[in-house]
Design an enzyme around this catalytic site. Structure first.
Site, PDB file in Angstrom:
ATOM      1  N   THR A  32       0.912  -1.089  -0.037  1.00  0.00           N
ATOM      2  CA  THR A  32       0.100   0.157   0.040  1.00  0.00           C
ATOM      3  C   THR A  32       0.792   1.146   0.064  1.00  0.00           C
ATOM      4  O   THR A  32       1.953   1.318   0.499  1.00  0.00           O
ATOM      5  CB  THR A  32      -0.980  -0.026   1.230  1.00  0.00           C
ATOM      6  N   GLY A  91     -10.416  -4.472   1.449  1.00  0.00           N
ATOM      7  CA  GLY A  91      -9.592  -3.927   2.598  1.00  0.00           C
ATOM      8  C   GLY A  91     -10.228  -2.569   3.086  1.00  0.00           C
ATOM      9  O   GLY A  91     -11.133  -2.175   2.761  1.00  0.00           O
ATOM     10  N   THR A 118      -1.754   1.721   6.690  1.00  0.00           N
ATOM     11  CA  THR A 118      -1.583   0.535   5.994  1.00  0.00           C
ATOM     12  C   THR A 118      -1.383  -0.565   7.130  1.00  0.00           C
ATOM     13  O   THR A 118      -1.019  -0.469   8.137  1.00  0.00           O
ATOM     14  CB  THR A 118      -0.071   0.763   5.225  1.00  0.00           C
ATOM     15  N   GLY A 119      -1.806  -1.715   6.436  1.00  0.00           N
ATOM     16  CA  GLY A 119      -1.413  -2.829   7.354  1.00  0.00           C
ATOM     17  C   GLY A 119      -2.589  -3.960   6.987  1.00  0.00           C
ATOM     18  O   GLY A 119      -3.227  -4.017   5.850  1.00  0.00           O
ATOM     19  N   GLY A 170      -6.103  -4.817   6.529  1.00  0.00           N
ATOM     20  CA  GLY A 170      -7.522  -3.978   6.218  1.00  0.00           C
ATOM     21  C   GLY A 170      -8.395  -4.352   7.209  1.00  0.00           C
ATOM     22  O   GLY A 170      -9.284  -3.448   7.741  1.00  0.00           O
TER      23      GLY A 170
HETATM   24  N1  ASP Z   1      -4.446  -2.170   4.087  1.00  0.00           N
HETATM   25  C1  ASP Z   1      -4.182  -2.959   2.869  1.00  0.00           C
HETATM   26  C2  ASP Z   1      -5.588  -3.965   2.619  1.00  0.00           C
HETATM   27  O1  ASP Z   1      -5.943  -4.516   3.813  1.00  0.00           O
HETATM   28  C3  ASP Z   1      -3.045  -3.768   2.568  1.00  0.00           C
HETATM   29  C4  ASP Z   1      -2.027  -2.995   3.392  1.00  0.00           C
HETATM   30  O2  ASP Z   1      -1.787  -2.127   3.724  1.00  0.00           O
HETATM   31  O3  ASP Z   1      -0.788  -3.424   3.073  1.00  0.00           O
HETATM   32  O4  ASP Z   1      -5.934  -3.970   1.666  1.00  0.00           O
END
Ligand code: ASP
Length: 307
Positions: A176, A206, A227-228, A230
């Site tokens: 992300t 997400g 980010t993370g 979701g």
């Molecule tokens: N947050 C994003 C999702 O869950 C993925 C990410 O941030 O790495 O789609």
């Protein structure tokens, strides 16, 4: 005469004080190994620095936070190192499904798209949803129809293919990109774009296109991009919760963000970048690392992956 001069100087000083800008960007959080070879971390740092400079230049010249957010994210989407646009991760079906959102803190206007497979720069389509439709979120083929109406560039799904992401396909990988900015008019904006989680199941959405989860901006508080994992960010409405803690709990940006990242979320869920209406920047994360960078009008600049 002396009095007049003093008043003039005071006005000039006050004006200069208002001319603050601040920007923070991220290229994803997760289990980023500290064993990463220097040659690779240098590439990430360079990618972040180029994107940061694009945003900083816009803000320095008096451009808006929305312009900065879009330009930075387009650059990161076009960089195959990051999981957004070119370089988006693979779904379980071996394709790419992209999500993005953007929000204007001065009006609460926002736009988002989810599950698009052929839009080259999803952030630009999210912006069109915000500015050219009365809706907030478009999905899948409808979003793509809207892209054609808006003359937003489409590409074949194979455009998003990269060798690195193919090799990572069966490993859990987060990514992300995002950008938050305060411009010299005092307006905040936030945007986020992603290919989602590697190996995600058909139709999975997400936090990135969910306003209040992955993205939020309010001129009265702050701008956030997350980010993370979701699902966790949606469950706890992370971005809006941080804004609400500031607004209704009178907490600082740092306190509000750290409460959510370290007390509500659990270890390894991810992180956020944030900037408040005063130009303070905070980028807490609870994973091993988060690709991130920030700068402001006082000459502060940082580009980091780990602590
Ligand atoms: N947050 C994003 C999702 O869950 C993925 C990410 O941030 O790495 O789609």
């Amino acid at each position: 005469m002396i009095k007049l001069a003093a008043i003039l100087i005071l006005l000039i000083c006050l004006n200069a004080q208002n001319k603050k800008y601040a920007i923070a960007i991220h290229g994803g959080a997760g289990t980023i190994s500290k064993e990463m070879p220097d040659s690779i971390s240098a590439k990430y740092n360079q990618g972040l620095k180029i994107a940061l400079d694009i945003g900083t230049d816009i803000l320095k010249k008096g451009g808006t936070s929305l312009e900065a957010v879009q330009a930075v994210i387009v650059n990161l989407e076009n960089n195959p190192l990051f999981n957004a646009g070119k370089g988006a991760v693979y779904t379980a079906d071996g394709t790419h499904e992209l999500d993005a959102s953007i929000m204007d803190g001065s009006t609460y206007a926002c736009g988002a798209i989810t599950g698009v497979t052929t839009v080259k720069n999803p952030i630009l389509l999210a912006y069109k949803v915000m500015t050219q439709s009365k809706h907030v979120l478009f999905a899948g083929s409808g979003a793509e129809k809207f892209a054609d109406e808006m003359s937003v560039e489409r590409v074949k799904n194979s455009y998003f293919d990269t060798k690195t992401r193919f090799e990572q396909w069966n490993k859990s990988k987060k990514g992300t990109v995002g950008c938050v900015a305060l411009d010299m008019s005092g307006n905040l904006a936030a945007g986020t774009s992603t290919g989602g989680m590697t190996n995600k199941k058909f139709g999975r959405v997400g936090d990135t296109p969910i306003i209040g989860a992955g993205t939020y901006a309010d001129n009265l508080t702050c701008a956030i991009s997350a980010t993370g994992s979701g699902e966790e960010f949606i469950r706890f409405g992370v971005a809006k919760t941080i804004s609400d803690i500031m607004k209704y709990g009178n907490k600082s940006l740092k306190e509000a963000g750290e409460t959510v990242i370290f007390k509500i979320l659990k270890a390894d869920d991810g992180g956020i970048i944030s900037v408040d209406k005063e130009g303070n920047i905070s980028m807490p994360f609870n994973s091993l690392g988060m690709y991130r960078a920030a700068a402001n009008s006082q000459g502060f600049e940082t580009v980091k992956i780990w602590e």
